[in-house]
Design an enzyme around this catalytic site. Structure first.
Site, mmCIF file in Angstrom:
data_model
loop_
_atom_site.group_PDB
_atom_site.id
_atom_site.type_symbol
_atom_site.label_atom_id
_atom_site.label_comp_id
_atom_site.label_asym_id
_atom_site.label_seq_id
_atom_site.Cartn_x
_atom_site.Cartn_y
_atom_site.Cartn_z
ATOM 1 N N TYR A 9 4.940 5.200 21.139
ATOM 2 C CA TYR A 9 5.420 3.880 20.760
ATOM 3 C C TYR A 9 6.042 3.226 21.981
ATOM 4 C CZ TYR A 9 5.372 5.735 15.965
ATOM 5 O OH TYR A 9 5.018 6.275 14.761
ATOM 6 N N HIS A 62 6.488 -5.572 15.275
ATOM 7 C CA HIS A 62 5.709 -4.762 14.338
ATOM 8 C C HIS A 62 5.340 -3.472 15.068
ATOM 9 C CE1 HIS A 62 2.782 -4.932 10.732
ATOM 10 N NE2 HIS A 62 2.938 -3.675 11.108
ATOM 11 N N LEU A 63 6.100 -2.423 14.790
ATOM 12 C CA LEU A 63 5.875 -1.196 15.550
ATOM 13 C C LEU A 63 4.518 -0.579 15.241
ATOM 14 C CD1 LEU A 63 6.425 1.666 13.840
ATOM 15 C CD2 LEU A 63 8.722 0.786 13.926
ATOM 16 N N HIS A 64 4.013 0.160 16.206
ATOM 17 C CA HIS A 64 2.709 0.799 16.089
ATOM 18 C C HIS A 64 2.654 1.946 17.091
ATOM 19 C CE1 HIS A 64 2.511 -2.634 18.830
ATOM 20 N NE2 HIS A 64 1.641 -1.940 19.549
ATOM 21 N N ASN A 65 1.961 2.987 16.695
ATOM 22 C CA ASN A 65 1.801 4.181 17.524
ATOM 23 C C ASN A 65 0.455 4.091 18.231
ATOM 24 O OD1 ASN A 65 2.134 6.726 18.620
ATOM 25 N ND2 ASN A 65 1.533 7.799 16.768
#
Length: 165
Positions: A106, A119-122
């Site tokens: 991240y 908007h978090l995302h891996n």
């Protein structure tokens, strides 16, 4: 001075500067647009999407449907599903593209490299021995040699063949 043209990059910059809303929220909304938005798989709380401007071929992201930028505010069920979808992504990428390794992670906050902070995302980035050659090191240019849609269809097929819990 040598010039290298990368029209895809200017398209990204122009689109990003004009973009209203969140591209991950938009991708999460309508399953009928999955191929156009490069959504590969939909879970209950999160989904797998290809990065439109990848670091390497097969660069995927796992994001929650909920628009949240603070990792500490993720509920346990969503966090667990993101981890399971990350594991599934690695399994399918190994099957389809046979990378030598992966970068996972991240980017939380602009200072950490987040292009989209809210908007978090891996990220799941497949890596191959020798994928860092003279182009990015000296020329500061990354060459992606495979077509996104071709990779999309191969990964989508492999995901459909998986027995997902």
């Amino acid at each position: 001075m040598e010039k290298l043209f990368s029209p895809w990059r200017s398209q990204y910059i122009e689109t990003y500067n004009r973009m209203e809303g969140c591209f991950l929220c938009e991708a999460g909304k309508n399953s009928e647009e999955d191929e156009d938005r490069l959504v590969l798989y939909r879970g209950e709380k999160a989904f797998i999407i290809m990065n439109l401007y990848p670091y390497n071929a097969g660069h995927l992201m796992v994001a929650p449907y909920k628009h949240i930028g603070d990792f500490l505010q993720l509920d346990d069920k969503t966090l667990c599903e993101i981890s399971k979808l990350t594991k599934l992504s690695i399994k399918v990428l190994k099957k389809v593209l046979n990378p030598d390794g992966f970068n996972l992670g991240y980017n939380l906050g602009r200072v950490a490299g987040a292009g989209l902070e809210t908007h978090l995302h891996n990220h799941i980035v497949p890596r191959w021995n020798g994928d860092t050659n003279f182009m990015p090191v000296i020329g500061e240019v990354k060459v992606i040699s495979q077509d996104l849609k071709d990779i999309y269809h191969k990964l989508k097929k492999a995901l459909e063949e998986e027995n997902v819990e």
